[in-house]
Motif scaffolding. Structure first.
Motif, PDB file in Angstrom:
ATOM      1  N   ARG A 249       0.840  -1.194   0.000  1.00 13.75           N
ATOM      2  CA  ARG A 249       0.000   0.000   0.000  1.00 13.75           C
ATOM      3  C   ARG A 249       0.878   1.248   0.000  1.00 13.75           C
ATOM      4  N   ALA A 299       0.185  -4.469   2.375  1.00 11.60           N
ATOM      5  CA  ALA A 299      -1.274  -4.435   2.465  1.00 11.60           C
ATOM      6  C   ALA A 299      -1.764  -5.807   2.924  1.00 11.60           C
ATOM      7  N   VAL A 371      -2.591   0.768  -3.989  1.00  7.47           N
ATOM      8  CA  VAL A 371      -1.943  -0.509  -3.715  1.00  7.47           C
ATOM      9  C   VAL A 371      -1.185  -0.943  -4.961  1.00  7.47           C
TER      10      VAL A 371
END
Length: 426
Positions: A249, A299, A371
């Motif tokens: 991310r 992430a 992302v």
């Protein structure tokens, strides 16, 4: 792009979306980000009359990586000569500017500064100068006084000015690519009609996919441009991808409006060669506003745009992949620093102040995160270049790192050429 909800099996030929026993199209493209749409655009231009269907699970194009970046048209200065990244970026930057001009898409060639703030960064800055000259990119060395002429509030020991960098509206580029491909006869399906749940290559004539609404589509070839889900689609097709997607991310902040004057254009740090991220940089967008970031953290879901977004199946797949643990052992100090800056606004501000000392915590507010679909090999290597592989009736785009948006037009042509080869080999 795609959320994969089932595994491949021989599809019921009686439920196809086209004539029984026939083909619905020549090429199925999974993913309506800028790379998938550029591929569809290139296919329709390369061979007019080619029947192309683009499948996208979201309600519109460019809602993930394409629509969640800083909008920079990269020059190619960072990339090693001979790499696909260098080849595509050098060609793609000029083509992207021309494409935006042709179609009235907001863009501007601003140039950018790459700024060294520590003495140990100076050799790397000088190496970038030589690389820029190798690539034929206009670069100019700057001292502190010259930095201040370009960016009065930025501080550094030395910098280089790169003349061919700019900014544009990449979601608008994606929408135009979709329109142009559709005008040439391509079809784009969104939502349940574009969410691929099964892939079958056990057909004598090509490949079939089932979508979430139950439709089966048959084509002569399949192009996998599924971004964050590209490795899952490859496995669904029966291939064994050499890499797994590790989602990182990128967390952005933006300057509050009354402090936007602190940054005039684009300001980047000298990249750290130990990690494939550029670090926190400053970007004045084509529609105004100044983005600051990104911070890069793991992430916890393929579409994990915040710490609270956790998908156990995605997380479980990562934790069982040996490459992820090797990355953790190799880069834990760097990763810990990124996580600290993610959780601490004070630490993030301190990172920004290295180049922009006048900024305060109160000057920064959260901005939407992105992302990045980072491909990782089993030995823990972070794939740094584009990774394209081919299988029976298929082309897989398994790593499309920055500068993918910048270079999307030549990338699309490269993929279209490979699809032509796949079709010829059938």
């Amino acid at each position: 792009m795609e959320g994969v909800t089932s595994t491949s099996g021989q599809l019921d030929r009686g439920t196809a979306g086209g004539p029984a026993g026939g083909l619905d199209c020549d090429v199925l493209v999974i993913g309506a980000g800028v790379v998938g749409l550029s591929t569809a655009y290139a296919l329709t231009r390369r061979d007019p009359g080619t029947r192309v269907v683009v499948l996208e699970k979201e309600p519109g194009p460019a809602l993930h990586q394409t629509g969640r970046n800083s909008g920079v048209i990269h020059s190619g200065i960072y990339y090693p000569p001979g790499s696909l990244k260098a080849r595509f970026a050098l060609r793609g930057a000029a083509e992207m500017v021309a494409f935006c001009a042709e179609h009235g898409i907001a863009h501007e060639v601003t140039g950018k500064l790459i700024v060294a703030t520590e003495h140990e960064e100076l050799p790397r800055l000088h190496a970038l100068i030589q690389r820029g000259r190798q690539h034929g990119i206009p670069v100019r060395e700057l001292g502190p006084a010259q930095i201040a002429e370009h960016e009065p509030h930025v501080r550094g020991l030395a910098a280089i000015h790169v003349g061919t960098t700019g900014v544009c509206d990449f979601p608008a580029v994606a929408r135009q690519l979709a329109r142009s491909a559709q005008e040439a006869g391509a079809e784009v399906r969104y939502g349940a009609a574009g969410q691929v749940t099964a892939v079958d290559r056990r057909l004598g004539r090509g490949v079939a996919v089932r979508t979430a609404d139950g439709t089966v589509l048959r084509g002569r070839a399949l192009v996998n441009c599924a971004g964050l889900h590209c490795d899952s689609i490859a496995r669904l097709a029966g291939d064994t991808p050499p890499a797994r997607i590790f989602p990182f991310r990128g967390e952005y902040a933006e300057l509050v409006p009354h402090r936007e004057h602190l940054v005039r254009g684009l300001v980047y740090p000298v990249p750290d060669p130990a990690f494939p991220f550029l670090g926190v940089h400053l970007t004045r967008g084509v529609h105004g506003g100044v983005h600051v970031g990104p911070n890069a953290v793991p992430a916890l879901a393929r579409e994990g745009y915040a710490w609270r977004h956790v998908r156990p199946t995605d997380l479980g797949g990562l934790l069982t992949h040996p490459g992820v643990w090797r990355i953790a052992r190799r880069h834990w100090r760097y990763g810990a620093g990124e996580i600290h800056r993610s959780l601490s606004r004070t630490a993030f501000t301190a990172a920004v102040r290295r180049m922009l000392p006048d900024v305060t915590e109160a000057d920064l507010r959260p901005a939407p995160a992105g992302v990045r679909a980072q491909a990782v090999l089993r030995d823990g290597t972070l794939v740094d270049d584009f990774l394209l592989t081919e299988g029976p009736h298929t082309v897989h785009v398994l790593n499309a790192p920055s500068p993918a948006a910048t270079a999307s037009l030549p990338i699309g042509r490269e993929i279209a050429q490979r699809v032509t080869g796949v079709l010829a080999d059938r």
